[in-house]
Design a protein around this motif. Structure first.
Motif, short mmCIF file in Angstrom:
data_model
loop_
_atom_site.label_atom_id
_atom_site.label_comp_id
_atom_site.label_asym_id
_atom_site.label_seq_id
_atom_site.Cartn_x
_atom_site.Cartn_y
_atom_site.Cartn_z
N PHE A 156 -72.49 -6.23 3.50
CA PHE A 156 -71.35 -6.92 4.09
C PHE A 156 -70.65 -6.00 5.08
O PHE A 156 -70.47 -4.80 4.83
CB PHE A 156 -70.35 -7.34 3.01
CG PHE A 156 -70.87 -8.39 2.07
CD1 PHE A 156 -70.56 -9.74 2.25
CD2 PHE A 156 -71.65 -8.04 0.98
CE1 PHE A 156 -71.02 -10.70 1.37
CE2 PHE A 156 -72.13 -9.00 0.09
CZ PHE A 156 -71.81 -10.33 0.29
N THR A 157 -70.22 -6.59 6.23
CA THR A 157 -69.40 -5.90 7.22
C THR A 157 -68.20 -6.78 7.55
O THR A 157 -68.03 -7.86 6.95
CB THR A 157 -70.19 -5.62 8.52
OG1 THR A 157 -70.44 -6.88 9.18
CG2 THR A 157 -71.52 -4.93 8.22
N HIS A 158 -67.39 -6.36 8.53
CA HIS A 158 -66.22 -7.16 8.89
C HIS A 158 -66.62 -8.50 9.51
O HIS A 158 -65.80 -9.42 9.56
CB HIS A 158 -65.31 -6.38 9.84
CG HIS A 158 -65.87 -6.19 11.22
ND1 HIS A 158 -66.76 -5.18 11.50
CD2 HIS A 158 -65.70 -6.89 12.36
CE1 HIS A 158 -67.10 -5.26 12.79
NE2 HIS A 158 -66.48 -6.28 13.33
N ASP A 159 -67.85 -8.60 9.97
CA ASP A 159 -68.33 -9.86 10.53
C ASP A 159 -68.86 -10.83 9.48
O ASP A 159 -69.18 -11.97 9.80
CB ASP A 159 -69.43 -9.61 11.57
CG ASP A 159 -68.89 -8.95 12.83
OD1 ASP A 159 -67.76 -9.30 13.24
OD2 ASP A 159 -69.59 -8.11 13.41
N SER A 160 -68.99 -10.36 8.25
CA SER A 160 -69.58 -11.18 7.18
C SER A 160 -68.54 -12.11 6.55
O SER A 160 -67.33 -11.84 6.57
CB SER A 160 -70.15 -10.28 6.07
OG SER A 160 -71.07 -9.34 6.59
N SER A 161 -69.03 -13.21 5.99
CA SER A 161 -68.18 -14.05 5.15
C SER A 161 -67.81 -13.28 3.88
O SER A 161 -68.46 -12.29 3.54
CB SER A 161 -68.92 -15.34 4.79
OG SER A 161 -69.22 -16.08 5.95
N PRO A 162 -66.78 -13.73 3.16
CA PRO A 162 -66.40 -13.03 1.93
C PRO A 162 -67.51 -13.08 0.87
O PRO A 162 -68.30 -14.02 0.82
CB PRO A 162 -65.16 -13.80 1.46
CG PRO A 162 -64.65 -14.51 2.66
CD PRO A 162 -65.85 -14.83 3.48
N CYS A 163 -67.55 -12.05 0.05
CA CYS A 163 -68.39 -12.05 -1.15
C CYS A 163 -67.61 -12.78 -2.25
O CYS A 163 -66.44 -12.45 -2.49
CB CYS A 163 -68.70 -10.62 -1.57
SG CYS A 163 -69.60 -10.48 -3.13
#
Length: 251
Positions: A156-163
């Motif tokens: 996950f990065t800042h571009d990812s949807s939440p986990c």
């Protein structure tokens, strides 16, 4: 979803979290259409959040002399708690659970790897006795054995949807930084409360003796069954505190 541009984004997230998880019933989540719709609205808001919304700097100052993990508390109600975790380069939040709780994790900067597990029914004494571990377990440790399935390993990065985790799915997870420091916004609903049966437990993934547990070896890699041992807080892991610099959240 109606937008109120006078409110900060973090206030909107907190307000939506309170709406989503107020009077939360873990046993009814699968049948609760309103809860699922509200959770969808919360995920949408979380996807938008960036470090600037919290008055934080991307890749903020991290020192090897600081705690490996630092927590910024934002707010807590009976329904949920929210804060930011800062992880030094190479830091890890060990495998742990969230009993009866929902979780949402949105990376603000950096990159993290998250492994998620589900606990399974406690194995029979026969299955336990037939399984050999490397290294062997001590007699007193056998009461702390749990069967689990690895559900996912994702980056996950800042571009990812939440986990997202729920009481029933991907409730245990381990979080590791990848190639540098990282930070993420974290929501837990309801908050940890040992007096109400919501205490944090740590686990260790065990290795079995080759060919001693052929049933486990036959599993697909994305849903691999494994053995976990409940342990105390791992040596070398500790979490410090730091003031939250962003907009105030109130109810």
């Amino acid at each position: 979803m109606p937008r109120d541009n006078k409110k900060s984004l973090i206030q909107k997230i907190a307000s939506q979290a309170d709406i989503t998880f107020k009077d939360f019933n873990a046993s009814a989540i699968g049948d609760n259409k309103v809860l699922l719709e509200n959770r969808g609205d919360l995920i949408t808001l979380l996807t938008e959040v960036r470090t600037a919304d919290l008055k934080m700097k991307p890749n903020g100052s991290h020192s090897e002399h600081n705690p490996p993990v630092t927590y910024m508390h934002i707010c807590e109600t009976e329904s949920f708690s929210m804060g930011v975790f800062l992880l030094n380069s190479g830091a890890s939040i060990p495998l742990h659970d969230h009993p009866g709780m929902n979780g949402m994790l949105k990376v603000l900067y950096g990159k993290v790897s998250i492994r998620c597990f589900d606990l399974l029914d406690k194995p029979s004494d026969q299955v336990q006795s037939e399984t050999q571990f490397d290294p062997p377990l001590l007699p007193f440790q056998k009461d702390s054995l749990r069967r689990a399935v690895l559900r996912s390993t994702m980056w996950f990065t800042h571009d990812s949807s939440p986990c997202i985790l729920t009481p029933q799915r991907e409730n245990l997870h381990q979080i590791d930084t990848v190639d540098g420091p990282a930070a993420f916004l974290d929501i837990l609903a309801p908050p940890y409360d040992p007096e109400d049966g919501r205490d944090c437990h740590y686990y260790k993934v065990l290795q079995t003796v080759p060919d001693a547990d052929s049933k486990v070896e036959a599993q697909q890699p994305w849903e691999e069954e494994t053995w976990l041992l409940e342990i105390g807080q791992p040596d070398g892991f500790w979490c410090g505190g730091e003031p939250y610099p962003g907009p105030k959240v109130s109810f």
